[in-house]
Design an enzyme around this catalytic site. Structure first.
Site, PDB file in Angstrom:
ATOM      1  N   LYS A  11      -9.093  11.850   1.489  1.00  0.00           N
ATOM      2  CA  LYS A  11      -8.095  12.598   0.711  1.00  0.00           C
ATOM      3  C   LYS A  11      -7.681  11.530  -0.303  1.00  0.00           C
ATOM      4  CE  LYS A  11      -3.486  12.906   1.803  1.00  0.00           C
ATOM      5  NZ  LYS A  11      -2.670  12.212   0.857  1.00  0.00           N
ATOM      6  N   ASN A  12      -7.196  10.228   0.335  1.00  0.00           N
ATOM      7  CA  ASN A  12      -6.667   9.317  -0.748  1.00  0.00           C
ATOM      8  C   ASN A  12      -7.646   8.717  -1.571  1.00  0.00           C
ATOM      9  OD1 ASN A  12      -4.074  10.301   0.173  1.00  0.00           O
ATOM     10  ND2 ASN A  12      -3.888   8.646   1.376  1.00  0.00           N
ATOM     11  N   CYS A  88       5.358  14.041  -0.176  1.00  0.00           N
ATOM     12  CA  CYS A  88       5.954  14.086   1.014  1.00  0.00           C
ATOM     13  C   CYS A  88       7.158  13.459   1.229  1.00  0.00           C
ATOM     14  CB  CYS A  88       4.903  13.299   2.111  1.00  0.00           C
ATOM     15  SG  CYS A  88       3.568  14.125   2.385  1.00  0.00           S
ATOM     16  N   ARG A  93      10.218   6.524  -2.245  1.00  0.00           N
ATOM     17  CA  ARG A  93       9.068   6.441  -3.080  1.00  0.00           C
ATOM     18  C   ARG A  93       9.363   6.306  -4.626  1.00  0.00           C
ATOM     19  NH1 ARG A  93       4.555  10.187  -0.656  1.00  0.00           N
ATOM     20  NH2 ARG A  93       3.560   8.380  -0.842  1.00  0.00           N
ATOM     21  N   ASP A 295       0.249   6.602   8.207  1.00  0.00           N
ATOM     22  CA  ASP A 295       0.138   7.964   8.403  1.00  0.00           C
ATOM     23  C   ASP A 295      -0.392   8.427   9.618  1.00  0.00           C
ATOM     24  OD1 ASP A 295       0.604   8.016   5.659  1.00  0.00           O
ATOM     25  OD2 ASP A 295      -1.375   7.850   5.049  1.00  0.00           O
ATOM     26  N   ARG A 388      -2.656  20.643   2.298  1.00  0.00           N
ATOM     27  CA  ARG A 388      -2.654  19.561   1.125  1.00  0.00           C
ATOM     28  C   ARG A 388      -3.630  18.439   1.770  1.00  0.00           C
ATOM     29  NH1 ARG A 388       2.666  16.397   0.138  1.00  0.00           N
ATOM     30  NH2 ARG A 388       1.042  15.367  -0.847  1.00  0.00           N
TER      31      ARG A 388
HETATM   32  N1  EPU Z   1       7.013   1.153  -3.283  1.00  0.00           N
HETATM   33  C1  EPU Z   1       8.106   0.629  -4.051  1.00  0.00           C
HETATM   34  N2  EPU Z   1       7.768   0.834  -5.249  1.00  0.00           N
HETATM   35  C2  EPU Z   1       6.801   1.179  -6.012  1.00  0.00           C
HETATM   36  C3  EPU Z   1       5.776   1.881  -5.178  1.00  0.00           C
HETATM   37  C4  EPU Z   1       5.958   1.616  -3.763  1.00  0.00           C
HETATM   38  O1  EPU Z   1       8.856   0.193  -3.621  1.00  0.00           O
HETATM   39  O2  EPU Z   1       6.503   1.483  -7.319  1.00  0.00           O
HETATM   40  C5  EPU Z   1       7.334   1.004  -1.535  1.00  0.00           C
HETATM   41  C6  EPU Z   1       7.235   2.366  -1.288  1.00  0.00           C
HETATM   42  O3  EPU Z   1       8.659   3.058  -1.096  1.00  0.00           O
HETATM   43  C7  EPU Z   1       6.707   1.990   0.146  1.00  0.00           C
HETATM   44  C8  EPU Z   1       5.867   1.032  -0.106  1.00  0.00           C
HETATM   45  O4  EPU Z   1       6.097   0.472  -1.258  1.00  0.00           O
HETATM   46  O5  EPU Z   1       7.797   1.713   0.912  1.00  0.00           O
HETATM   47  C9  EPU Z   1       4.348   1.064   0.424  1.00  0.00           C
HETATM   48  O6  EPU Z   1       4.217   2.547  -0.490  1.00  0.00           O
HETATM   49  P1  EPU Z   1       2.854   2.721  -1.283  1.00  0.00           P
HETATM   50  O7  EPU Z   1       2.856   2.616  -2.762  1.00  0.00           O
HETATM   51  O8  EPU Z   1       1.717   1.580  -0.689  1.00  0.00           O
HETATM   52  O9  EPU Z   1       2.418   4.058  -0.931  1.00  0.00           O
HETATM   53  P2  EPU Z   1       1.645   5.289  -1.839  1.00  0.00           P
HETATM   54  O10 EPU Z   1       0.901   4.337  -2.723  1.00  0.00           O
HETATM   55  O11 EPU Z   1       2.659   5.985  -2.392  1.00  0.00           O
HETATM   56  C10 EPU Z   1      -0.433   5.706  -0.263  1.00  0.00           C
HETATM   57  C11 EPU Z   1      -0.899   6.793   0.231  1.00  0.00           C
HETATM   58  C12 EPU Z   1       0.164   7.390   1.205  1.00  0.00           C
HETATM   59  C13 EPU Z   1       0.334   6.131   2.512  1.00  0.00           C
HETATM   60  C14 EPU Z   1       0.624   4.981   1.764  1.00  0.00           C
HETATM   61  C15 EPU Z   1       0.768   3.805   2.607  1.00  0.00           C
HETATM   62  C16 EPU Z   1      -2.146   8.056  -1.445  1.00  0.00           C
HETATM   63  C17 EPU Z   1      -2.152   8.955  -2.409  1.00  0.00           C
HETATM   64  N3  EPU Z   1      -1.151   8.046  -0.580  1.00  0.00           N
HETATM   65  O12 EPU Z   1       1.060   6.097  -0.950  1.00  0.00           O
HETATM   66  O13 EPU Z   1      -0.465   8.497   1.933  1.00  0.00           O
HETATM   67  O14 EPU Z   1       1.058   6.507   3.359  1.00  0.00           O
HETATM   68  O15 EPU Z   1      -0.063   4.616   0.595  1.00  0.00           O
HETATM   69  O16 EPU Z   1      -0.501   3.490   3.344  1.00  0.00           O
HETATM   70  O17 EPU Z   1      -2.711   7.132  -1.358  1.00  0.00           O
HETATM   71  C18 EPU Z   1      -0.315  10.360   2.956  1.00  0.00           C
HETATM   72  O18 EPU Z   1      -1.811  10.480   2.668  1.00  0.00           O
HETATM   73  O19 EPU Z   1       0.021  11.545   3.751  1.00  0.00           O
HETATM   74  C19 EPU Z   1       0.288   9.404   2.410  1.00  0.00           C
HETATM   75  C20 EPU Z   1       1.590   9.691   2.605  1.00  0.00           C
END
Ligand code: EPU
Length: 407
Positions: A11-12, A88, A93, A295, A388
C-alpha cells in the site's frame, strides 16, 4: 486454517509511486497495485487535479497519504492549496516537516481555518520556483522524506536531505524516479542527495513494479502462528521483516531455522506458519525501520494475549495507537494501559466474540484475527478502514478456511 495465501502489493510504496506520476510528462505504468480503498482515493485525487493549484479537498481529507501529491504539484505548478490531510486516528500527525522543507526551498506557506476543526487549509506558493537546499528533518518521517525527495526532483539545483527515514518504500520510490530520469542518491540511508531538473518533467517509460506489502505479510504470519494447521504465505518479504521475525522466533511463533529464506536471493519467498501451542511472552518496542514496525503493533498485541506471561507493548512512533486495547479487553484479554504509549499484556487468556468497531486499518485487521481465534461470533464495524489497506481480505481469508462474511 489451511492453504496458501499471497501477499498483495505494498500500500504505502504504491501510494508514494502513484503520487510521483505528477512529476511525469506522460503518466507512467504500475504493476501489482493492490485493489484497496486508499489506492482508489489516490487515483481519484490525482485525476481531480486540473490547474494544479486545487486538489479535491474532500478526497484529500480522507487519507493521510494525500499529503504526498502536494510536493510534486508545488514543484510543477508553483502553487498548491490543500487541506490538512486526514487518515488513521493514531495520534496528532502534524505536517510541520513538510511545511518547513518547502519554506527552505523558497516557498511561502499560508494557513487559514482552524486546527482541529477539520477545516485547516494551506496555500503554498513558490512564485520564483523552488531551489535546492540543505535540509535536516527535525523528526524522521516516511512520507516527509518521500514528499521532499519528489519536490526536489523538479527544483533548481542540488538538494541534500538529512535525518531521512530509512523505510524501504523510500528506496523503491527513488529507484523508480531514477529509472525515469531523476538523479537521486542515498535513498534508504539517512542522507539523500537530489539533483534537481529545474522544472523539466520526467519522461521515462519504465514501470513501477510494486513490491509485496511487508505489513500485510507480517500480519498474516501472526494469523498463521495463532490459527493455522498450515498456512503458506507466498511473496513474504522476509528481509524487510527482520526485527519482527526475531520477535516471532523469541515468542516461539516461528521456527529458528527457515531453510527457504537462504535459498531466495531477494529475501522474498514462501513461508509456512503453523499454530504454536506454547507461545512465550515477549516485550516489543516499535521503532523506525529497520526496527519493529508500528503498523504491526496491534496485530502483535493479539498474539501476546495468547502467550504465556507478561508482554510489554511500547508504541514509540504514534501517541494514540493503543486505542483498540479496550475492545480486546472486552473480548476477554487482560491488558493494562500503563500510560499513553505502553500496555502490559498478561496471557494467555481465552477470547470471546464481541461487537467491535475498527478504529484504523491496522487495528481493524488485528480485530479480525482476534475474532477468528475467539469463541463465538464477532461483528466488526467500520470496515472501510480495513478495506483501505487490505484487498478483499474476507474472500482471501475464507479461501484458507476462515469463517468470515461481509454483511
Ligand atoms: N511527524 C511530525 N511532523 C511531521 C510528520 C511526522 O512530527 O511533519 C511525526 C509523526 O507524528 C510521528 C512520526 O513523525 O510521530 C513518524 O511519522 P511518519 O511521518 O514517519 O509517518 P507517515 O509518513 O505519516 C507512514 C506510513 C504509516 C506508518 C508510518 C510509520 C504511509 C502512507 N504511511 O506514515 O502507515 O505507520 O509511516 O512507519 O506511508 C499505515 O499504513 O497504516 C500507516 C499508518
Amino acid at each position: 486454517m489451511e492453504g496458501e495465501i499471497e501477499v498483495k502489493g505494498s500500500k504505502n510504496a504504491a501510494l508514494a509511486a502513484l503520487s510521483a506520476s505528477l512529476l511525469f510528462k506522460n503518466p507512467p505504468k504500475f504493476l501489482n497495485l493492490p485493489e484497496i480503498e486508499d489506492i482508489k482515493r489516490m487515483r481519484e485525487l490525482i485525476f481531480s487535479v486540473s490547474s494544479g493549484s486545487e486538489i479535491d479537498e474532500e478526497i484529500a481529507k480522507r487519507f493521510r497519504a494525500s499529503i504526498l501529491v502536494v510536493g510534486p504539484l508545488l514543484a510543477r505548478f508553483g502553487e498548491v492549496r490543500f487541506p490538512h490531510p486526514g487518515g488513521c486516528v493514531i495520534g496528532a500527525r502534524p505536517i510541520d516537516v513538510f511545511l518547513e522543507g518547502w519554506r527552505r526551498m523558497g516557498a511561502e506557506v499560508e494557513a487559514s481555518g482552524q486546527t482541529g476543526g477539520g477545516n485547516l487549509i494551506y496555500k503554498v506558493t513558490a512564485k520564483n520556483g523552488l531551489r535546492g537546499c540543505d535540509y535536516t528533518f527535525k523528526t524522521m518521517s516516511v512520507t516527509g522524506t518521500e514528499g521532499m525527495m519528489m519536490t526536489a526532483v523538479l527544483a533548481k539545483g542540488n538538494t541534500v536531505l538529512r535525518n531521512c527515514a530509512l523505510e524501504p518504500e523510500i528506496k523503491y520510490l527513488a529507484d523508480f524516479l531514477n529509472k525515469n530520469g531523476a538523479n537521486i542518491s542515498g535513498a534508504g540511508a539517512s542522507t539523500i542527495n537530489v539533483e534537481g531538473k529545474c522544472g523539466k518533467l520526467l519522461e521515462g517509460a519504465e514501470f513501477f513494479v510494486n513490491p509485496p506489502d511487508r505489513i500485510e505479510a507480517g500480519t498474516l504470519a501472526i494469523l498463521g502462528a495463532l490459527a493455522a494447521k498450515q498456512l503458506t504465505i507466498k511473496n513474504f518479504p522476509a528481509l524487510e521483516l527482520n526485527a519482527f521475525i526475531d520477535i516471532l522466533k523469541e515468542a516461539g511463533a516461528m521456527p529458528a531455522e527457515i531453510p527457504s529464506l537462504r535459498k531466495s536471493r531477494d529475501g522474498i519467498s514462501a513461508f509456512t506458519f503453523t499454530q504454536s501451542k506454547n507461545l512465550r511472552a515477549v516485550s516489543v518496542k516499535t521503532a523506525e525501520y529497520p526496527g519493529f514496525a508500528t503498523d504491526l503493533q496491534a496485530p502483535f498485541t493479539v498474539l501476546a494475549t495468547q502467550a504465556n506471561g507478561e508482554s510489554l507493548i511500547n508504541e514509540t512512533i504514534f501517541e494514540g495507537r493503543l486505542a483498540y486495547v479496550g475492545d480486546l479487553n472486552r473480548m476477554g484479554a487482560k491488558i493494562t494501559i500503563m500510560d499513553k504509549q505502553r500496555a502490559l499484556v498478561t496471557g494467555p487468556t481465552k477470547l470471546y466474540g464481541h461487537a467491535l468497531e475498527s478504529p484504523d486499518l491496522r487495528a481493524g485487521l488485528a480485530f479480525v484475527i482476534a475474532a477468528l481465534i475467539a469463541d463465538r461470533e464477532s461483528k466488526i464495524g467500520n470496515i472501510y478502514q480495513i478495506d483501505r489497506g487490505y484487498e478483499k481480505i474476507d474472500e482471501r481469508l475464507r479461501a484458507v478456511g476462515a469463517q468470515i462474511q461481509r454483511v
